[in-house]
Design an enzyme around this catalytic site. Structure first.
Site, short mmCIF file in Angstrom:
data_model
loop_
_atom_site.label_atom_id
_atom_site.label_comp_id
_atom_site.label_asym_id
_atom_site.label_seq_id
_atom_site.Cartn_x
_atom_site.Cartn_y
_atom_site.Cartn_z
N CYS A 76 18.31 51.94 -9.74
CA CYS A 76 19.66 51.53 -9.35
C CYS A 76 20.68 52.56 -9.87
O CYS A 76 20.65 53.71 -9.45
CB CYS A 76 19.96 50.12 -9.83
SG CYS A 76 21.37 49.36 -8.98
N HIS A 177 15.99 47.39 -7.09
CA HIS A 177 15.41 46.93 -8.35
C HIS A 177 13.94 46.56 -8.12
O HIS A 177 13.66 45.46 -7.65
CB HIS A 177 16.16 45.72 -8.88
CG HIS A 177 17.51 46.04 -9.44
ND1 HIS A 177 17.69 46.42 -10.75
CD2 HIS A 177 18.74 46.06 -8.86
CE1 HIS A 177 18.98 46.65 -10.96
NE2 HIS A 177 19.63 46.44 -9.83
N GLU A 179 11.79 45.72 -10.26
CA GLU A 179 11.44 44.61 -11.15
C GLU A 179 11.88 43.26 -10.61
O GLU A 179 11.45 42.21 -11.10
CB GLU A 179 12.02 44.84 -12.55
CG GLU A 179 13.51 44.60 -12.69
CD GLU A 179 14.40 45.75 -12.22
OE1 GLU A 179 15.60 45.72 -12.53
OE2 GLU A 179 13.89 46.68 -11.55
#
Length: 199
Positions: A76, A177, A179
């Site tokens: 990001c 992202h 994750e």
């Protein structure tokens, strides 16, 4: 050991939980020596380009990151900090990957920030893509982006096309992202951690 750079006090729980699921041995750190010795380095980022670069400078990490030879992944804002410049705050960045982080153009059906799920369009064969399809969705939250260029491994369409995954040498960036991108994100993180390290 994986070095997760922690200089801004951001909540990195989602990222650390993902690394735990993958069985990765990691450390949250802003120690230059620990980062240099790591097999892989991750630069997450939440906030502004100025705050991110200021935090790196205050911790003496700018030259450290510029001289790394092991795989480095910016996530990001972290990806934007790898670029030459950001229009946000009009600030020079690390200059590891050519390009400028530019403000996305807002349209009626495409508000800014770009927030939510969108799919990747892979442009080049990469070990990061292993086990993935060209229509896989990942999770974005951002207002600035790098225009699609020759360094783009994958692109995304949101009114205009921008770079979603970028690579130059050992430096990688993901505008989204991983994750927070469910199974697809876990595959991407695992593929990054599987890259050969020089350390």
């Amino acid at each position: 050991m994986i070095a997760v750079i922690d200089v801004s006090g951001n909540n990195l729980t989602s990222l650390t939980n993902a690394l735990i699921r993958l069985g990765g041995h990691f450390a949250l750190t802003h120690d230059a020596e620990e980062i240099q010795k790591a097999s892989h380095v991750i630069l997450p980022g939440v906030g502004t380009a100025r705050s991110g670069m200021t935090a790196l400078q205050q911790n003496g990490l700018i030259d450290v990151l510029r001289t790394l030879t092991q795989p480095l992944l910016g996530i990001c804002l972290g990806m934007q900090l790898l670029l030459e410049y950001s229009e946000e705050d009009d600030i020079p960045c690390l200059g590891l990957i050519p390009g400028v982080a530019e403000l996305l153009k807002a349209e009626r059906n495409h508000p800014v920030p770009h927030m939510g799920w969108n799919n990747l369009h892979w442009q080049k064969t990469s070990s990061l893509q292993q086990g993935l399809n060209n229509s896989d969705y990942v999770y974005f939250v951002h207002s600035y982006a790098l225009k699609a260029d020759d360094y783009a491994l994958a692109r995304c369409q949101y009114h205009e096309e921008f770079t979603a995954v970028v690579k130059k040498g050992n430096f990688y960036g993901m505008q989204f992202h991983p994750e927070k991108s469910a199974d697809v994100g876990m595959v991407l993180l695992n593929n990054f951690l599987s890259l050969e390290s020089t350390c």
